[in-house]
Design a protein around this motif. Sequence first.
Motif, PDB file in Angstrom:
ATOM      1  N   LEU A 105       0.819  -1.211   0.000  1.00 21.98           N
ATOM      2  CA  LEU A 105       0.000   0.000   0.000  1.00 21.98           C
ATOM      3  C   LEU A 105       0.854   1.263   0.000  1.00 21.98           C
ATOM      4  O   LEU A 105       0.472   2.274  -0.597  1.00 21.98           O
ATOM      5  CB  LEU A 105      -0.943  -0.013   1.193  1.00 21.98           C
ATOM      6  N   ALA A 106       2.003   1.213   0.667  1.00 23.74           N
ATOM      7  CA  ALA A 106       2.890   2.379   0.664  1.00 23.74           C
ATOM      8  C   ALA A 106       3.402   2.661  -0.747  1.00 23.74           C
ATOM      9  O   ALA A 106       3.487   3.822  -1.174  1.00 23.74           O
ATOM     10  CB  ALA A 106       4.067   2.151   1.610  1.00 23.74           C
ATOM     11  N   GLY A 107       3.729   1.604  -1.482  1.00 23.94           N
ATOM     12  CA  GLY A 107       4.185   1.780  -2.852  1.00 23.94           C
ATOM     13  C   GLY A 107       3.110   2.387  -3.735  1.00 23.94           C
ATOM     14  O   GLY A 107       3.370   3.296  -4.536  1.00 23.94           O
ATOM     15  N   GLU A 108       1.880   1.922  -3.560  1.00 29.63           N
ATOM     16  CA  GLU A 108       0.772   2.452  -4.346  1.00 29.63           C
ATOM     17  C   GLU A 108       0.424   3.887  -3.947  1.00 29.63           C
ATOM     18  O   GLU A 108       0.070   4.709  -4.785  1.00 29.63           O
ATOM     19  CB  GLU A 108      -0.447   1.540  -4.200  1.00 29.63           C
ATOM     20  N   LEU A 109       0.529   4.159  -2.638  1.00 30.87           N
ATOM     21  CA  LEU A 109       0.255   5.509  -2.167  1.00 30.87           C
ATOM     22  C   LEU A 109       1.302   6.486  -2.709  1.00 30.87           C
ATOM     23  O   LEU A 109       0.971   7.589  -3.156  1.00 30.87           O
ATOM     24  CB  LEU A 109       0.251   5.539  -0.636  1.00 30.87           C
ATOM     25  N   PHE A 110       2.555   6.075  -2.682  1.00 32.79           N
ATOM     26  CA  PHE A 110       3.642   6.896  -3.211  1.00 32.79           C
ATOM     27  C   PHE A 110       3.413   7.155  -4.702  1.00 32.79           C
ATOM     28  O   PHE A 110       3.521   8.292  -5.182  1.00 32.79           O
ATOM     29  CB  PHE A 110       4.971   6.172  -2.991  1.00 32.79           C
ATOM     30  N   LYS A 111       3.091   6.105  -5.421  1.00 30.71           N
ATOM     31  CA  LYS A 111       2.836   6.203  -6.860  1.00 30.71           C
ATOM     32  C   LYS A 111       1.698   7.167  -7.157  1.00 30.71           C
ATOM     33  O   LYS A 111       1.790   8.027  -8.041  1.00 30.71           O
ATOM     34  CB  LYS A 111       2.506   4.801  -7.383  1.00 30.71           C
ATOM     35  N   PHE A 112       0.611   7.042  -6.363  1.00 28.02           N
ATOM     36  CA  PHE A 112      -0.577   7.860  -6.579  1.00 28.02           C
ATOM     37  C   PHE A 112      -0.333   9.317  -6.216  1.00 28.02           C
ATOM     38  O   PHE A 112      -0.642  10.238  -6.985  1.00 28.02           O
ATOM     39  CB  PHE A 112      -1.736   7.290  -5.760  1.00 28.02           C
ATOM     40  N   MET A 113       0.262   9.564  -5.032  1.00 29.36           N
ATOM     41  CA  MET A 113       0.461  10.928  -4.564  1.00 29.36           C
ATOM     42  C   MET A 113       1.526  11.672  -5.366  1.00 29.36           C
ATOM     43  O   MET A 113       1.412  12.879  -5.592  1.00 29.36           O
ATOM     44  CB  MET A 113       0.828  10.933  -3.072  1.00 29.36           C
ATOM     45  N   ALA A 114       2.562  10.969  -5.802  1.00 28.64           N
ATOM     46  CA  ALA A 114       3.640  11.611  -6.544  1.00 28.64           C
ATOM     47  C   ALA A 114       3.320  11.732  -8.029  1.00 28.64           C
ATOM     48  O   ALA A 114       3.987  12.482  -8.753  1.00 28.64           O
ATOM     49  CB  ALA A 114       4.932  10.827  -6.366  1.00 28.64           C
ATOM     50  N   GLY A 115       2.306  10.996  -8.464  1.00 32.37           N
ATOM     51  CA  GLY A 115       1.954  11.032  -9.879  1.00 32.37           C
ATOM     52  C   GLY A 115       3.026  10.422 -10.755  1.00 32.37           C
ATOM     53  O   GLY A 115       3.340  10.941 -11.830  1.00 32.37           O
ATOM     54  N   VAL A 116       3.597   9.302 -10.275  1.00 30.00           N
ATOM     55  CA  VAL A 116       4.667   8.647 -11.028  1.00 30.00           C
ATOM     56  C   VAL A 116       4.235   7.246 -11.452  1.00 30.00           C
ATOM     57  O   VAL A 116       3.339   6.645 -10.866  1.00 30.00           O
ATOM     58  CB  VAL A 116       5.965   8.559 -10.198  1.00 30.00           C
ATOM     59  N   ASP A 117       4.903   6.724 -12.450  1.00 27.45           N
ATOM     60  CA  ASP A 117       4.618   5.389 -12.963  1.00 27.45           C
ATOM     61  C   ASP A 117       5.738   4.446 -12.556  1.00 27.45           C
ATOM     62  O   ASP A 117       6.743   4.304 -13.252  1.00 27.45           O
ATOM     63  CB  ASP A 117       4.475   5.421 -14.498  1.00 27.45           C
TER      64      ASP A 117
END
Length: 328
Positions: free
Chosen positions: A171-183
């Motif tokens: 979930l931390a990886g997905e949250l980071f991905k979502f909040m940072a707007g990165v792929d």
Amino acid sequence: MTGDGLPASSRAPLRFLAVSGCAAVCLAAGAAVGQDQYPSRIIRIVAPATGGGSDVVARMYAPGLAAALGQQVIIDNRGAIATEIVAKSPPDGYTLLANGSPMWLLPLMRSVPYDPVKDFAAVTLAVSSPSMLVVHPSLPVKSARDLIALAKAKPGQLYYAAGTLGAAPHLAGELFKFMAGVDIVRVPYKGSGPALIGVMTGEVGLMFPGAASAWQYAKQGKVRGLAIGSARRSELFPGVPTVAESGLPGFESVSPQAIVAPARTPAAIVNRLNYEIVRVLNNAEVKERLKNLGIEVVGSTPEELGVSIKSEMARVAKLVKAAGIREE
């Protein structure tokens, strides 16, 4: 999920109620006899995998709990079916579950044979440990901000390791991905241990493991620790900034470990267990041993754990929906 401070829990006396009238006394005695004699046999704490966070913490407080209750306390590692086993166990206080957030977050991502709220009675949020953003030393970044910039420059080319679906590293990886707007691309492993090894060997570039397990490798130079996932800096990891202050305000990821009992376990038994477990966790020696592992004692009341579970489920449900997270 976070827990600040050390809430006090009051020990509930396990005794018969003094009721006047023969009929009332008989009814009260019939209802309370099981509680009055508790515990009268071995108590089993069911935990997932051996060596996992819940297992390690349970083995820390089990001896003290056994001494306080005057009965043997055993740890029963049952892997992925641990939660289901306890959900279907008699509500008598002799079978408990030691588990982390996947217990209540996994149902948001796939069908499970239990209800994380209706099928359990909260006992205590025992401990918590922040996630830590780590990268392979060869990755040319020194901070979370650097990592975000690199990920934006190389969309789809950075891979993050994660074990159990719904666990903090995932979930931390997905949250980071979502909040940072990165792929960044998830690479699934069979557990957090193998996933962290994947980062150390360079199979993948980054991960959000529990700080307790990652910090030792960061100090050895096997991974580079960039930031921790707690809302505020932790005294357990001095000098390590938070992800929130490193470019993602509002980011928070911690790994909690809770103890619950089957639903309808008598409140007197739940309160007794809460009192004794929290007392053992706050024993100076136990607390120091946990601190050395990068784990902070919380020791919440049953009510606080219940509120935290519902709050965390609501918060993560929004992420799951927005990010389209589902079982693969």
